[in-house]
Design a protein around this motif. Structure first.
Motif, PDB file in Angstrom:
ATOM      1  N   ASP A 130       5.503  -4.278   8.564  1.00  0.00           N
ATOM      2  CA  ASP A 130       4.360  -3.608   8.019  1.00  0.00           C
ATOM      3  C   ASP A 130       3.160  -4.788   8.284  1.00  0.00           C
ATOM      4  N   LYS A 164      -9.446  -3.683   6.490  1.00  0.00           N
ATOM      5  CA  LYS A 164      -8.867  -4.699   7.281  1.00  0.00           C
ATOM      6  C   LYS A 164      -9.633  -5.980   8.351  1.00  0.00           C
ATOM      7  N   ASP A 212     -11.028   4.249  10.916  1.00  0.00           N
ATOM      8  CA  ASP A 212      -9.739   4.386  10.663  1.00  0.00           C
ATOM      9  C   ASP A 212      -8.918   4.458  11.973  1.00  0.00           C
ATOM     10  N   VAL A 239       6.849  -6.089   4.526  1.00  0.00           N
ATOM     11  CA  VAL A 239       5.325  -6.134   4.507  1.00  0.00           C
ATOM     12  C   VAL A 239       4.972  -7.716   4.531  1.00  0.00           C
ATOM     13  N   GLY A 277       0.672   3.674   1.796  1.00  0.00           N
ATOM     14  CA  GLY A 277       1.226   4.101   3.181  1.00  0.00           C
ATOM     15  C   GLY A 277       2.529   3.747   3.555  1.00  0.00           C
ATOM     16  N   THR A 278       3.028   2.588   3.073  1.00  0.00           N
ATOM     17  CA  THR A 278       4.411   2.129   3.488  1.00  0.00           C
ATOM     18  C   THR A 278       5.367   3.123   3.080  1.00  0.00           C
ATOM     19  N   ASP A 303       0.739  -1.026  -0.047  1.00  0.00           N
ATOM     20  CA  ASP A 303       0.094  -0.118   0.063  1.00  0.00           C
ATOM     21  C   ASP A 303       0.724   1.375  -0.019  1.00  0.00           C
TER      22      ASP A 303
HETATM   23  C1  LIG Z   1      -3.681  -0.828   4.551  1.00  0.00           C
HETATM   24  C2  LIG Z   1      -2.381  -0.867   4.538  1.00  0.00           C
HETATM   25  C3  LIG Z   1      -1.634   0.205   4.972  1.00  0.00           C
HETATM   26  C4  LIG Z   1      -2.137   1.641   5.253  1.00  0.00           C
HETATM   27  O1  LIG Z   1      -3.216   1.512   6.183  1.00  0.00           O
HETATM   28  P1  LIG Z   1      -3.931   2.722   6.394  1.00  0.00           P
HETATM   29  O2  LIG Z   1      -4.786   2.646   7.723  1.00  0.00           O
HETATM   30  O3  LIG Z   1      -5.154   2.528   5.290  1.00  0.00           O
HETATM   31  O4  LIG Z   1      -3.316   4.212   6.511  1.00  0.00           O
HETATM   32  C5  LIG Z   1      -0.193   0.147   5.038  1.00  0.00           C
HETATM   33  N1  LIG Z   1       0.310  -1.131   4.584  1.00  0.00           N
HETATM   34  C6  LIG Z   1      -0.354  -2.097   4.301  1.00  0.00           C
HETATM   35  C7  LIG Z   1       0.589  -3.210   3.471  1.00  0.00           C
HETATM   36  C8  LIG Z   1      -1.657  -2.249   4.057  1.00  0.00           C
HETATM   37  O5  LIG Z   1      -2.387  -3.192   3.320  1.00  0.00           O
END
Ligand SMILES: *Cc1c(COP(=O)(O)O)cnc(C)c1O
Length: 412
Positions: A170, A199, A205, A144, A101-102, A99
């Protein structure tokens, strides 16, 4: 009547729809939400508050000594990277299948994401692939655990120790997963979890960061709350941290959600492993592999096909599964993270200036990054839903359809 190309001559394996996610919230969430509101304050930093109780529960669940609540998985990762306190311009190795986010966590700390290739059956980075892209600038690794399947951690932990790299896990997709009896997120320096709505557990969130010792915990706590040092000695504003606080409302829902994790994760683990063994040994079908000693919590199920053996691509294979009444489609993401436009154009900050690269005194060209196994995984993988609302019958139908479709193709 015109038969669609993919329609089987027999009747489809499955004629009833697959179940959706069961109801996720009930009276427990409502009870804790009422408790939160009755406090007359929704600020997280109270000893018996909902966030505090949720963190206690999370620590028990993961068998982790310390945890910090955050506003998202991205925030958890950013806190973990910030609290690793790496010199700007350092390189952080992670997976090209993840994602955004990483990478947000790395880029906002003025660090440089470097992408290691993945294993063709676990879809995760490995100690060998990390080693292959390690340079003298490498200071951290974000492992991850994609789809809920743990990375092979022993060699990664050993490598990071030997090279003095900060190891962050992660765990956003891996709530309830474990490696050799330990919860993911407790094997490196920090473990970052997400509680976003997609998730295993949702509080809308939110996120959790696990830390292995008190010093790392206090650092993460401060980086998640502006360095106001609410958990420490009251020495305020010594460093730069963002506001990634979770409120008591998210804490209330997350507390109730954590009470369900064990049943959610064990059901998914059972169903996913059942599906993998049911589709093993089929020519042209490459099941999802979980490394020895690990337990996946299957955020979803992904397997691969070998187009050279079956004579079709994964889109055609998916269509044939759909014709059998099985939900399936293309893998997790369309391309490696390093080849997304933001990386190709290094469009991280306005005006084309990337401070990390300036500080590093080195030029990075993501278009030149090669991750061949990742490319193969992303073009040959098929994603199927797998969740606690499903039953053995559902995964057995899926396995039967995969076997029939592959068998039909092999006979052509
Ligand atoms: C969902 C996800 C994130 C980010 O999480 P958020 O709560 O959406 O910010 C980061 N890394 C991985 C692998 C994810 O699946």
């Amino acid at each position: 009547m015109n038969q669609p190309a993919a329609a089987p001559a027999r009747s489809p394996v499955r004629t009833t729809p697959f179940p959706g996610l069961p109801p996720r919230f009930d009276g427990k969430e409502m009870e804790y939400l009422r408790e939160a509101l009755a406090q007359n304050s929704l600020f997280y930093n109270r000893p018996d508050g909902l966030v505090a109780r949720m963190l206690k529960r999370a620590c028990q669940t993961f068998n982790a000594p310390h945890a910090v609540a955050t506003s998202s998985g991205t925030a958890s990762l950013h806190v973990a990277v910030a609290a690793s306190e790496l010199p700007p311009g350092s390189e952080v190795i992670t997976s090209p299948i993840t994602d955004m986010g990483t990478c947000i966590a790395i880029l906002y700390q003025n660090l440089v994401p470097v992408f290691a290739d993945v294993d063709p059956e676990t879809y995760n980075i490995t100690a060998e692939s990390i080693k292959a892209v390690m340079t003298e600038r490498t200071r951290a690794v974000i492992a991850v655990h994609l789809t809920g399947a743990p990375c092979d951690m022993d060699p990664i932990v050993a490598f990071c120790k030997a090279k003095n790299l900060s190891l962050i896990e992660d765990c956003a997709q891996a709530l309830g997963a474990s490696y050799k009896g330990k919860s993911v997120g407790t094997l490196g320096r920090y473990g970052a979890y997400s509680l976003n709505d997609f998730k295993h557990l949702s509080c809308g969130d939110g996120g959790v960061v696990l830390a292995g010792n008190e010093a790392d915990y206090l650092l993460a706590h401060n980086y998640a709350d502006k360095f106001y040092d609410r958990a420490g000695k009251g020495v305020r504003l010594t460093k730069l941290g963002a506001n990634y606080r979770m409120t008591e409302l998210q804490g209330a829902v997350a507390l109730a959600q954590f009470e369900r994790l064990e049943s959610i994760a064990s059901k998914r683990n059972r169903l996913g492993d059942r599906l993998s063994s049911a589709i093993s040994g089929i020519p042209g079908v490459i099941p999802y592999r979980v490394v020895p000693g690990a337990k996946s919590s299957y955020w979803f199920y992904m397997f691969r096909i070998d187009p050279a053996v079956l004579g079709v691509d994964r889109d055609e294979f998916s269509r044939r599964l759909n014709a059998e009444g099985i939900p399936a489609g293309g893998g997790y993401v369309a391309k490696p993270m390093c080849h997304e436009p933001v990386f190709l154009n290094k469009a991280f900050f306005p005006g084309g200036v990337w401070p990390a690269e300036k500080v590093a005194g080195k030029t990075y060209d993501y278009a030149k990054v090669r991750v061949p196994v990742c490319d193969t995984v992303l073009t040959t993988s098929i994603r199927m839903p797998l969740h606690e609302g499903m039953s053995e019958v559902d995964v057995d139908d899926a396995a039967k359809a995969i076997r029939l479709v592959a068998g039909d193709l092999a006979r052509r």
